[in-house]
Scaffold this motif. Structure first.
Motif, PDB file in Angstrom:
ATOM      1  N   ALA A  11     -46.394 157.117  48.975  1.00 19.60           N
ATOM      2  CA  ALA A  11     -44.743 156.761  49.785  1.00 19.60           C
ATOM      3  C   ALA A  11     -44.051 158.697  49.879  1.00 19.60           C
ATOM      4  O   ALA A  11     -44.882 159.068  49.697  1.00 19.60           O
ATOM      5  N   ASP A  12     -42.947 158.507  50.504  1.00 20.47           N
ATOM      6  CA  ASP A  12     -42.318 160.133  51.386  1.00 20.47           C
ATOM      7  C   ASP A  12     -42.102 160.879  49.640  1.00 20.47           C
ATOM      8  O   ASP A  12     -41.637 160.293  49.084  1.00 20.47           O
ATOM      9  N   ARG A  13     -42.546 162.161  49.670  1.00 17.92           N
ATOM     10  CA  ARG A  13     -42.356 162.791  48.217  1.00 17.92           C
ATOM     11  C   ARG A  13     -40.579 163.887  48.725  1.00 17.92           C
ATOM     12  O   ARG A  13     -40.076 163.393  49.474  1.00 17.92           O
ATOM     13  N   ARG A  14     -40.238 163.842  47.904  1.00 16.36           N
ATOM     14  CA  ARG A  14     -38.751 165.102  47.714  1.00 16.36           C
ATOM     15  C   ARG A  14     -39.518 165.938  48.700  1.00 16.36           C
ATOM     16  O   ARG A  14     -39.923 166.827  48.540  1.00 16.36           O
ATOM     17  N   LEU A  15     -38.589 166.514  49.746  1.00 16.52           N
ATOM     18  CA  LEU A  15     -38.715 167.634  50.518  1.00 16.52           C
ATOM     19  C   LEU A  15     -38.831 169.332  49.902  1.00 16.52           C
ATOM     20  O   LEU A  15     -37.715 168.905  48.971  1.00 16.52           O
ATOM     21  N   ARG A  16     -39.622 169.726  49.936  1.00 17.83           N
ATOM     22  CA  ARG A  16     -39.614 170.841  49.107  1.00 17.83           C
ATOM     23  C   ARG A  16     -39.931 172.402  50.077  1.00 17.83           C
ATOM     24  O   ARG A  16     -39.367 173.730  49.755  1.00 17.83           O
ATOM     25  N   GLU A  17     -40.368 171.968  51.071  1.00 12.61           N
ATOM     26  CA  GLU A  17     -40.065 173.226  52.336  1.00 12.61           C
ATOM     27  C   GLU A  17     -40.052 172.906  53.263  1.00 12.61           C
ATOM     28  O   GLU A  17     -40.108 171.390  54.020  1.00 12.61           O
ATOM     29  N   VAL A  18     -39.491 174.381  54.018  1.00 10.94           N
ATOM     30  CA  VAL A  18     -39.290 173.669  55.633  1.00 10.94           C
ATOM     31  C   VAL A  18     -39.647 174.137  56.602  1.00 10.94           C
ATOM     32  O   VAL A  18     -39.667 175.735  56.015  1.00 10.94           O
ATOM     33  N   VAL A  19     -40.186 174.818  57.189  1.00 12.48           N
ATOM     34  CA  VAL A  19     -41.542 175.064  58.693  1.00 12.48           C
ATOM     35  C   VAL A  19     -40.042 175.246  60.380  1.00 12.48           C
ATOM     36  O   VAL A  19     -40.218 173.905  59.843  1.00 12.48           O
ATOM     37  N   VAL A  20     -39.296 176.522  59.785  1.00 12.57           N
ATOM     38  CA  VAL A  20     -38.850 176.173  62.010  1.00 12.57           C
ATOM     39  C   VAL A  20     -39.891 177.148  62.691  1.00 12.57           C
ATOM     40  O   VAL A  20     -40.095 177.860  62.335  1.00 12.57           O
ATOM     41  N   VAL A  21     -40.312 176.033  63.432  1.00  5.32           N
ATOM     42  CA  VAL A  21     -40.737 176.617  64.584  1.00  5.32           C
ATOM     43  C   VAL A  21     -40.038 177.190  65.814  1.00  5.32           C
ATOM     44  O   VAL A  21     -38.973 175.913  66.445  1.00  5.32           O
ATOM     45  N   LEU A  22     -40.003 178.463  65.973  1.00  8.58           N
ATOM     46  CA  LEU A  22     -39.720 178.357  67.808  1.00  8.58           C
ATOM     47  C   LEU A  22     -40.450 179.668  68.441  1.00  8.58           C
ATOM     48  O   LEU A  22     -41.468 179.787  68.250  1.00  8.58           O
ATOM     49  N   ASN A  23     -39.681 179.379  69.591  1.00  3.81           N
ATOM     50  CA  ASN A  23     -40.634 180.511  70.887  1.00  3.81           C
ATOM     51  C   ASN A  23     -39.264 181.841  70.620  1.00  3.81           C
ATOM     52  O   ASN A  23     -38.467 181.113  71.472  1.00  3.81           O
ATOM     53  N   ALA A  53     -41.486 180.087  61.930  1.00  5.63           N
ATOM     54  CA  ALA A  53     -42.793 180.729  62.452  1.00  5.63           C
ATOM     55  C   ALA A  53     -43.022 180.446  63.668  1.00  5.63           C
ATOM     56  O   ALA A  53     -42.577 179.847  64.912  1.00  5.63           O
ATOM     57  N   GLU A  54     -43.485 182.038  64.530  1.00  2.00           N
ATOM     58  CA  GLU A  54     -43.091 182.051  65.596  1.00  2.00           C
ATOM     59  C   GLU A  54     -43.704 181.354  66.444  1.00  2.00           C
ATOM     60  O   GLU A  54     -45.568 182.010  66.555  1.00  2.00           O
ATOM     61  N   THR A  55     -44.303 180.447  67.932  1.00  2.00           N
ATOM     62  CA  THR A  55     -45.351 180.686  68.290  1.00  2.00           C
ATOM     63  C   THR A  55     -45.805 181.554  69.880  1.00  2.00           C
ATOM     64  O   THR A  55     -44.768 182.584  70.216  1.00  2.00           O
ATOM     65  N   GLN A  56     -46.621 181.752  69.738  1.00  2.00           N
ATOM     66  CA  GLN A  56     -47.498 182.918  70.611  1.00  2.00           C
ATOM     67  C   GLN A  56     -47.888 182.148  72.150  1.00  2.00           C
ATOM     68  O   GLN A  56     -48.336 183.370  72.628  1.00  2.00           O
ATOM     69  N   HIS A  57     -48.325 181.219  72.492  1.00  2.00           N
ATOM     70  CA  HIS A  57     -48.647 180.325  73.309  1.00  2.00           C
ATOM     71  C   HIS A  57     -48.608 178.975  73.383  1.00  2.00           C
ATOM     72  O   HIS A  57     -48.210 178.618  72.756  1.00  2.00           O
ATOM     73  N   ALA A  58     -49.076 178.848  74.634  1.00  2.00           N
ATOM     74  CA  ALA A  58     -48.138 177.045  74.628  1.00  2.00           C
ATOM     75  C   ALA A  58     -49.686 176.933  73.528  1.00  2.00           C
ATOM     76  O   ALA A  58     -50.654 176.469  73.813  1.00  2.00           O
ATOM     77  N   GLY A  59     -49.163 175.531  72.854  1.00  2.00           N
ATOM     78  CA  GLY A  59     -49.614 174.361  72.081  1.00  2.00           C
ATOM     79  C   GLY A  59     -49.728 175.187  70.988  1.00  2.00           C
ATOM     80  O   GLY A  59     -50.127 174.109  69.768  1.00  2.00           O
ATOM     81  N   HIS A  60     -49.568 176.443  70.726  1.00  2.00           N
ATOM     82  CA  HIS A  60     -49.233 176.956  69.602  1.00  2.00           C
ATOM     83  C   HIS A  60     -48.740 176.297  68.351  1.00  2.00           C
ATOM     84  O   HIS A  60     -49.201 176.227  67.437  1.00  2.00           O
ATOM     85  N   ALA A  61     -47.643 175.648  68.806  1.00  2.00           N
ATOM     86  CA  ALA A  61     -46.085 174.909  67.847  1.00  2.00           C
ATOM     87  C   ALA A  61     -47.272 173.303  67.623  1.00  2.00           C
ATOM     88  O   ALA A  61     -47.511 173.257  65.628  1.00  2.00           O
ATOM     89  N   GLU A  62     -48.346 172.761  68.477  1.00  2.00           N
ATOM     90  CA  GLU A  62     -48.738 171.893  67.446  1.00  2.00           C
ATOM     91  C   GLU A  62     -49.995 172.299  66.414  1.00  2.00           C
ATOM     92  O   GLU A  62     -50.151 171.830  65.436  1.00  2.00           O
ATOM     93  N   ASP A  63     -50.586 173.329  66.584  1.00  2.00           N
ATOM     94  CA  ASP A  63     -51.473 174.080  65.361  1.00  2.00           C
ATOM     95  C   ASP A  63     -50.600 174.334  64.770  1.00  2.00           C
ATOM     96  O   ASP A  63     -51.169 174.932  63.354  1.00  2.00           O
ATOM     97  N   ILE A  64     -49.840 174.940  64.658  1.00  2.00           N
ATOM     98  CA  ILE A  64     -48.281 175.964  63.601  1.00  2.00           C
ATOM     99  C   ILE A  64     -48.548 174.538  62.241  1.00  2.00           C
ATOM    100  O   ILE A  64     -48.601 174.189  61.633  1.00  2.00           O
TER     101      ILE A  64
END
Length: 311
Positions: A11-23, A53-64
């Motif tokens: 089941a889905d849990r209550r939201l506790r953390e948000v990670v905002v990814v940006l370039n 969370a800031e990206t540093q290169h192409a594909g980094h958002a996926e790893d983050i």
């Protein structure tokens, strides 16, 4: 809209953390939108952990995204937000799904529309993202949406949140999405793409088909202008296919204009669609391009309600 708020395993849990990814190097609205969202959530949902969370290169958002879900583990409750257009969100969705498929954790993804086209957000969001996040944090649970899985021989499977395509339609769509131009310049880009385009050959159901375009869609629109379907939904367990067989350049252009007006035949299907490439071709997923060699099998299928999200 499909919502899962039940208790128990999976089941889905209550939201506790948000990670905002940006370039941080983006010339668009992504960085400013990301910081504004973080500030608003700090005021409206102080119980949430919110980090940028800031990206540093192409594909980094996926790893983050992958690492954020893995760190949360089976406890879940983490939402990874991509402050980007459809391409950046494509990376985040694949990161979340990779973590879940390898048993690293449970997570969710959402897009904070900050690109040129923003097809996915336009098709799926009917309120500000901050409102949806606050509701989830207060116990409203997560929504669920379908994804498109693309399995290419010799490559790891990937997923698309909105569309997959080969041929001129995704090429022209990508040209439009990459530019914020006036009507005259956008027309020039489309005409140039059509003039340079050469048909492709695939094998489907045992027969060769020369095509100008083949699109698989999880949402009802593409490239700001094209209304693909009036009845499709991103959580109905189905996807739409649009195939334009090879024809003269003039007829191809006429067909593309029909696509833009929502008048081209689109078929809805549940079963997988498999084809073999006869020649090398670019395959686009949410505007991101991968190269597919000739003689390669490609299978597209729907993953019903595979993505946790808020909207």
């Amino acid at each position: 809209m499909s919502t899962d708020t039940g208790a128990g395993a999976g089941a889905d849990r209550r939201l506790r953390e948000v990670v905002v990814v940006l370039n941080p190097n983006s010339t668009g609205d992504g960085p400013a939108n990301a910081r504004a969202l973080a500030e608003e959530l700090a005021q409206r949902a102080p119980q949430l952990r919110v980090r940028l969370a800031e990206t540093q290169h192409a594909g980094h958002a996926e790893d983050i995204a992958h690492d954020a879900v893995a760190e949360a583990g089976d406890a879940g409750g983490v939402l990874v937000v991509s402050a980007s257009g459809d391409g950046g969100y494509h990376e985040v969705v694949n990161g979340v799904l990779r973590a879940q498929r390898t048993g690293r954790g449970v997570g969710a993804a959402a897009v904070l529309a900050s690109g040129n086209a923003n097809d996915h957000a336009t098709a799926t969001q009917d309120r500000p993202l901050a409102d949806a996040v606050v509701e989830a944090a207060e116990g409203g649970g997560f929504d669920r949406m379908d994804l498109l899985e693309v399995a290419v021989t010799g490559q790891d499977p990937r997923v698309a949140h909105s569309y997959v395509g080969v041929g001129i339609t995704p090429v022209a769509a990508a040209a439009l999405n990459e530019h914020d131009l006036d009507a005259a310049k956008e027309t020039y880009l489309v005409v140039r793409a059509f003039w340079r385009y050469r048909p492709l050959t695939i094998v489907h159901d045992g027969r060769e088909v020369r095509i100008d375009s083949l699109v698989f869609a999880n949402i009802d629109r593409m490239a700001k202008y094209a209304q693909l379907s009036d009845t499709s939904a991103p959580d109905d367990g189905r996807y739409e296919t649009l195939l334009i067989p090879h024809r003269s350049k003039l007829r191809l252009l006429a067909g593309f204009l029909r696509v833009l007006r929502g008048r081209y035949e689109v078929r809805s299907r549940e079963e997988p669609y498999t084809f073999t490439t006869r020649n090398p071709m670019p395959l686009q997923m949410d505007g991101e391009v991968v190269s597919v060699p000739g003689g390669t099998d490609v299978t597209v299928r729907c993953l019903p309600l595979a993505l946790r999200t808020v909207r």
